[in-house]
Design a protein around this motif. Structure first.
Motif, PDB file in Angstrom:
ATOM      1  N   UNK A  79       0.806  -1.230   0.000  1.00 55.35           N
ATOM      2  CA  UNK A  79       0.000   0.000   0.000  1.00 55.35           C
ATOM      3  C   UNK A  79       0.835   1.274   0.000  1.00 55.35           C
ATOM      4  N   UNK A  80       2.135   1.163   0.185  1.00 57.55           N
ATOM      5  CA  UNK A  80       2.949   2.383   0.341  1.00 57.55           C
ATOM      6  C   UNK A  80       3.633   2.832  -0.941  1.00 57.55           C
ATOM      7  N   UNK A  81       3.357   2.155  -2.057  1.00 61.11           N
ATOM      8  CA  UNK A  81       3.996   2.589  -3.303  1.00 61.11           C
ATOM      9  C   UNK A  81       3.156   3.689  -3.954  1.00 61.11           C
ATOM     10  N   UNK A  82       2.939   4.742  -3.193  1.00 62.65           N
ATOM     11  CA  UNK A  82       2.114   5.856  -3.660  1.00 62.65           C
ATOM     12  C   UNK A  82       2.881   7.145  -3.421  1.00 62.65           C
ATOM     13  N   UNK A  83       2.871   8.015  -4.416  1.00 63.02           N
ATOM     14  CA  UNK A  83       3.372   9.371  -4.159  1.00 63.02           C
ATOM     15  C   UNK A  83       2.165  10.298  -4.154  1.00 63.02           C
ATOM     16  N   UNK A  84       1.997  11.041  -3.054  1.00 66.50           N
ATOM     17  CA  UNK A  84       0.849  11.933  -2.950  1.00 66.50           C
ATOM     18  C   UNK A  84       1.235  13.306  -3.471  1.00 66.50           C
ATOM     19  N   UNK A  85       0.513  13.763  -4.489  1.00 67.92           N
ATOM     20  CA  UNK A  85       0.788  15.072  -5.054  1.00 67.92           C
ATOM     21  C   UNK A  85      -0.228  16.041  -4.445  1.00 67.92           C
ATOM     22  N   UNK A  86       0.206  16.969  -3.590  1.00 68.35           N
ATOM     23  CA  UNK A  86      -0.760  17.885  -2.998  1.00 68.35           C
ATOM     24  C   UNK A  86      -1.259  18.884  -4.040  1.00 68.35           C
ATOM     25  N   UNK A  87      -2.574  19.016  -4.146  1.00 68.36           N
ATOM     26  CA  UNK A  87      -3.159  19.896  -5.163  1.00 68.36           C
ATOM     27  C   UNK A  87      -4.212  20.783  -4.523  1.00 68.36           C
ATOM     28  N   UNK A  88      -4.303  22.029  -4.975  1.00 65.96           N
ATOM     29  CA  UNK A  88      -5.415  22.866  -4.543  1.00 65.96           C
ATOM     30  C   UNK A  88      -6.629  22.484  -5.379  1.00 65.96           C
ATOM     31  N   UNK A  89      -7.803  22.941  -4.930  1.00 66.32           N
ATOM     32  CA  UNK A  89      -9.004  22.574  -5.680  1.00 66.32           C
ATOM     33  C   UNK A  89      -8.958  23.135  -7.091  1.00 66.32           C
ATOM     34  N   UNK A  90      -8.215  24.222  -7.271  1.00 64.72           N
ATOM     35  CA  UNK A  90      -8.116  24.836  -8.592  1.00 64.72           C
ATOM     36  C   UNK A  90      -7.222  24.014  -9.513  1.00 64.72           C
ATOM     37  N   UNK A  91      -6.181  23.416  -8.941  1.00 62.11           N
ATOM     38  CA  UNK A  91      -5.206  22.714  -9.784  1.00 62.11           C
ATOM     39  C   UNK A  91      -5.652  21.303 -10.150  1.00 62.11           C
ATOM     40  N   UNK A  92      -6.501  20.698  -9.302  1.00 69.18           N
ATOM     41  CA  UNK A  92      -6.643  19.244  -9.362  1.00 69.18           C
ATOM     42  C   UNK A  92      -7.083  18.698 -10.712  1.00 69.18           C
ATOM     43  N   UNK A  93      -8.106  19.344 -11.353  1.00 70.78           N
ATOM     44  CA  UNK A  93      -8.617  18.760 -12.591  1.00 70.78           C
ATOM     45  C   UNK A  93      -7.589  18.885 -13.711  1.00 70.78           C
ATOM     46  N   UNK A  94      -6.907  20.031 -13.762  1.00 68.44           N
ATOM     47  CA  UNK A  94      -5.882  20.224 -14.786  1.00 68.44           C
ATOM     48  C   UNK A  94      -4.741  19.236 -14.581  1.00 68.44           C
ATOM     49  N   UNK A  95      -4.384  18.968 -13.320  1.00 71.94           N
ATOM     50  CA  UNK A  95      -3.301  18.022 -13.048  1.00 71.94           C
ATOM     51  C   UNK A  95      -3.648  16.644 -13.586  1.00 71.94           C
ATOM     52  N   UNK A  96      -4.922  16.263 -13.456  1.00 68.28           N
ATOM     53  CA  UNK A  96      -5.342  14.961 -13.962  1.00 68.28           C
ATOM     54  C   UNK A  96      -5.386  14.977 -15.485  1.00 68.28           C
ATOM     55  N   UNK A  97      -5.956  16.044 -16.065  1.00 71.75           N
ATOM     56  CA  UNK A  97      -6.023  16.155 -17.532  1.00 71.75           C
ATOM     57  C   UNK A  97      -4.641  16.025 -18.153  1.00 71.75           C
ATOM     58  N   UNK A  98      -3.659  16.677 -17.530  1.00 70.01           N
ATOM     59  CA  UNK A  98      -2.343  16.759 -18.158  1.00 70.01           C
ATOM     60  C   UNK A  98      -1.477  15.551 -17.843  1.00 70.01           C
ATOM     61  N   UNK A  99      -1.981  14.590 -17.063  1.00 65.79           N
ATOM     62  CA  UNK A  99      -1.218  13.382 -16.804  1.00 65.79           C
ATOM     63  C   UNK A  99      -0.215  13.507 -15.672  1.00 65.79           C
ATOM     64  N   UNK A 100      -0.346  14.565 -14.876  1.00 64.05           N
ATOM     65  CA  UNK A 100       0.570  14.744 -13.763  1.00 64.05           C
ATOM     66  C   UNK A 100       0.288  13.730 -12.652  1.00 64.05           C
ATOM     67  N   UNK A 101      -0.956  13.248 -12.583  1.00 66.06           N
ATOM     68  CA  UNK A 101      -1.323  12.234 -11.589  1.00 66.06           C
ATOM     69  C   UNK A 101      -2.056  11.105 -12.312  1.00 66.06           C
ATOM     70  N   UNK A 102      -2.108   9.937 -11.668  1.00 63.16           N
ATOM     71  CA  UNK A 102      -2.780   8.784 -12.265  1.00 63.16           C
ATOM     72  C   UNK A 102      -4.237   8.731 -11.837  1.00 63.16           C
ATOM     73  N   UNK A 103      -4.479   9.121 -10.588  1.00 61.65           N
ATOM     74  CA  UNK A 103      -5.852   9.064 -10.086  1.00 61.65           C
ATOM     75  C   UNK A 103      -6.041  10.252  -9.136  1.00 61.65           C
ATOM     76  N   UNK A 104      -7.262  10.806  -9.176  1.00 59.32           N
ATOM     77  CA  UNK A 104      -7.560  11.935  -8.307  1.00 59.32           C
ATOM     78  C   UNK A 104      -8.457  11.447  -7.178  1.00 59.32           C
ATOM     79  N   UNK A 105      -7.924  11.467  -5.947  1.00 55.24           N
ATOM     80  CA  UNK A 105      -8.708  11.057  -4.789  1.00 55.24           C
ATOM     81  C   UNK A 105      -8.658  12.223  -3.819  1.00 55.24           C
ATOM     82  N   UNK A 106      -9.522  13.209  -4.063  1.00 56.26           N
ATOM     83  CA  UNK A 106      -9.383  14.465  -3.337  1.00 56.26           C
ATOM     84  C   UNK A 106     -10.733  15.142  -3.210  1.00 56.26           C
ATOM     85  N   UNK A 107     -11.623  14.587  -2.399  1.00 57.04           N
ATOM     86  CA  UNK A 107     -12.952  15.146  -2.176  1.00 57.04           C
ATOM     87  C   UNK A 107     -13.483  15.910  -3.396  1.00 57.04           C
TER      88      UNK A 107
END
Lengths: 339, 397
Positions: free
Chosen positions: A74-102
């Motif tokens: 379960x620990x092979x995860x890097x958590x990328x801290x994102x503001x609510x403004x950044x989160x969708x763009x970060x996912x669109x652009x491939x910066x993260x694999x999955x968005x788990x952020x309320x």
């Protein structure tokens, strides 16, 4: 002609780099050796560093479950801290694999943004928190209030709809970051803070001074199904994320927990055998080994364990299961069957 | 052998190979550089368009006409959630320009005063201003903004216990509330009166100037100028048929109604920008004054000019030539730094653009628009300051 050759090779290399970026997400994750999980990092109960400095929370556990299903760790995860403004763009652009952020599952986010919502992890609703000494007991008494919220959230839109619908004026004060929003509310700059009620319970629990000086008003002004999101161009990865979440919910329904997992592996029940990969190989269909769900449950527990650990009545947030109870226990939590 | 005696000429050198001809070689190098830049640009853009298409994200600015659906707390023009994203952007642009312009004006005034004070022979004044400059310009602006915001929201009383020093003026952690003048047609009378007063004042100044040039006799200018302007305004106000009423802010429910509101967020951002930038401008002013030859000061003194007048009439006009170019870049910094207001809840262009980005998912378009606006305002500032710089430049005869 040498420079021309150099030019073409350069472009080729660049195009290849771009092509590999859009390869199957699961392969990329395996090759990288870790999952990139878009998280918040500042919301108690959902994702925040614990006393040992490790990320912990309801949202975090879903990333840990996915990591356990893929890597049996379960620990092979890097958590990328994102503001609510950044989160969708970060996912669109491939910066993260999955968005788990309320993140609330809405139609406009699910269509036309290149995103897909894989599974709802918790059903929340927007509410209001006020300073108790204002003597307010209902959200309909909030005409003229200064309201703190954050930019780039459905909260901001629901707030506008609610006040306009009830013909009340208000003064929004919109922040980029939750820390400043909280500080502004607790200092009295704002009369009201509006956010999802479960997240707000966490903010209230960690209020400076006495949490009882603040009350969360009874009105729920919106539906906020908080869900895991992935890019929509990789349906295999979408299925993987969805079924890891569903496996945790199905595990609760079948009574499989992280504690009784060893015993359950010997269960005669065919449904449990399918879930844990004792019988059949459903994991293969999402590109995983057959013990994927067993690994995920063993690492983070079933849905109920995750809920109780981070947001339940015995946690600082003190949230009842309510509508988040299983469908056969009076709630609306319903995962499609694993078969 | 003409080519050999002028090797720097661009002409072809007979007898050498195609590759060794300077004229062709330079053309080829330029062509390759251009192709490289254009090719990379084309590649990046086509890659972007391809990826956006692959993810079903529409491209274009159509979203600007859609209903925004969110409110803005601090709007200078009428704006509601029913308006379009385009109008929300305009509100953001106005807010950015508003805070930048006011900050630039105040920072310039404070910067000049502090810059001059740094050169004061008085030990206390010299070192206090030195401390101010060193502190302000060596602490990151974002931290200063957080400091001011935390200070003001926690130190000032809540709206119900607001300071009320003068009737109609309220200070709380919501902001400063001031009375405003309200009238339908009265404003035109007031404006007309002010214009008439201004004309009279300008005529007075012109007469005083011609008198001084002709006879050397000096007439007072400053106070008569102010008096004429004020009289004009007053007469205009008194003549207006409906009269002008004062709109007093008053606490109603949670907040103050009426009057004009200066929000805490605006005020904090302004304070932060002004203190930070004024420190840099003060240093520009100090260096400008030090760059003026000492003999100029001595000459002014020996002509009998008071210290204030010699600064104003002799030193500063010459120092301006050194001060203006670096100050121009400080002005542009103010505009760019105002984008930090998003951190303390000021509804500037970045805040509004960010909300729009999140609601529509049009990241590339929104960020491009924001960048374009900053680019245009910075270029406009630069153009204006270059024009001003040219106008104060030394005209050589």
């Amino acid at each position: 002609m040498k420079s021309f050759k150099l030019l073409t090779t350069g472009f080729l290399a660049l195009s290849l780099a771009a092509a590999s970026a859009s390869a199957a997400t699961l392969d990329t994750v395996k090759e990288r050796g870790k999952l990139l999980c878009g998280s918040n990092g500042k919301t108690a109960g959902f994702s925040a560093p614990n006393a040992k400095g490790k990320m912990s929370g309801f949202d975090v556990d879903f990333c840990r479950a996915i990591s356990a299903a893929i890597f049996n760790d379960p620990d092979k995860v890097e958590y990328i801290p994102l503001t609510s403004k950044q989160r969708l763009t970060a996912l669109q652009s491939g910066e993260i694999d999955v968005l788990s952020r309320t993140t609330t599952w809405t139609m406009s986010r699910d269509s036309g943004m290149g995103l897909s919502f894989a599974a709802t992890t918790i059903y929340d609703g927007q509410g209001f928190m006020v300073h108790k000494d204002l003597g307010v007991t209902s959200a309909l008494e909030l005409a003229g209030a200064a309201v703190c919220t954050r930019t780039g959230t459905t909260t901001e839109l629901n707030m506008a709809d609610f006040f306009n619908k009830n013909k009340m004026e208000y003064k929004p004060v919109v922040f980029e970051d939750r820390s400043e929003e909280k500080s502004a509310f607790f200092s009295g700059r704002c009369d009201v803070m509006t956010a999802d009620r479960i997240a707000m319970a966490g903010i209230r629990a960690n209020a400076p001074g006495n949490p009882d000086d603040y009350i969360i008003l009874p009105e729920v002004i919106s539906k906020e199904p908080l869900a895991l999101a992935v890019r929509s161009n990789d349906s295999e990865w979408f299925s993987l994320v969805r079924w890891v979440a569903y496996a945790l919910i199905n595990a609760e329904e079948m009574g499989v927990t992280s504690d009784n997992l060893a015993k359950m592996l010997k269960s005669e029940d065919p449904a449990i055998q399918r879930l844990l990969g004792v019988n059949g190989n459903l994991g293969e269909k999402v590109g995983l080994k057959k013990d994927w769900a067993a690994n995920a449950i063993g690492a983070v527990g079933n849905y109920s364990e995750i809920f109780e650990r981070h947001v339940g009545p015995n946690s600082p947030l003190k949230i009842e299961r309510g509508i988040n109870a299983l469908w056969n226990q009076g709630g609306i939590l319903y995962a499609a069957p694993i078969r | 052998m003409k080519n050999v005696t002028h090797p720097s000429g661009a002409g072809a050198i007979p007898g050498s190979s195609f590759w060794n001809q300077p004229v062709y070689r330079s053309l080829i190098i330029q062509a390759i550089t251009f192709a490289l830049i254009a090719g990379t640009g084309y590649y990046l853009i086509s890659n972007l368009v391809m990826n956006l298409n692959a993810r079903n994200i529409p491209i274009g600015l159509d979203f600007l006409a859609q209903r925004a659906g969110f409110d803005i707390g601090d709007a200078a023009i009428t704006y509601t959630a029913q308006d379009s994203y385009g109008r929300a952007f305009v509100v953001g642009i106005i807010n950015t320009l508003k805070v930048s312009l006011i900050s630039i004006l105040l920072a310039t005034v404070i910067g000049i005063v502090i810059g001059i004070a740094r050169l004061s022979p008085n030990w206390l004044v010299k070192n206090l201003t030195r401390g101010y400059v060193e502190y302000m310009r060596n602490v990151p602006l974002l931290l200063q903004l957080f400091f001011w915001y935390a200070l003001l929201t926690h130190a000032l009383p809540s709206a119900r216990q607001a300071f009320n020093p003068v009737p109609g003026v309220f200070l709380s952690n919501r902001g400063l509330f001031l009375p405003t003048l309200e009238s339908d047609s009265g404003f035109y009378f007031l404006l007309f009166g002010l214009l008439a007063g201004l004309t009279a004042a300008l005529i007075w100044r012109f007469r005083a100037n011609t008198l001084q040039k002709g006879t050397g006799r000096q007439l007072p200018v400053f106070w008569p100028f102010i008096a004429l302007l004020a009289t004009g305004g007053l007469v205009g106000w008194l003549l207006s048929p409906q009269g002008i009423t004062v709109d007093m802010p008053a606490l109603k429910g949670f907040n103050f109604k009426g009057g004009i509101e200066i929000t805490t967020e605006f005020f904090c951002l302004m304070i932060g920008l002004v203190t930070y930038t004024s420190a840099f401008i003060a240093e520009n002013v100090r260096s400008g004054i030090l760059a003026v030859n000492k003999g100029q000061q001595e000459a002014a003194s020996s002509l009998g000019l008071s210290p204030v007048r010699s600064q104003r009439l002799v030193i500063l006009p010459q120092a301006l030539r050194v001060i203006i170019p670096p100050t121009t870049s400080q002005y542009m910094n103010v505009i760019k730094n105002s984008s930090l207001g998003v951190a303390i809840g000021y509804s500037d262009l970045v805040s509004v653009g960010g909300t729009t980005l999140n609601q529509t998912g049009q990241a590339v378009e929104c960020i491009s628009l924001i960048m374009l606006v900053y680019l245009c305002t910075s270029l406009a500032t630069s153009l204006f300051m270059n024009w001003y710089n040219a106008s104060v430049a030394l005209t050589e005869r």
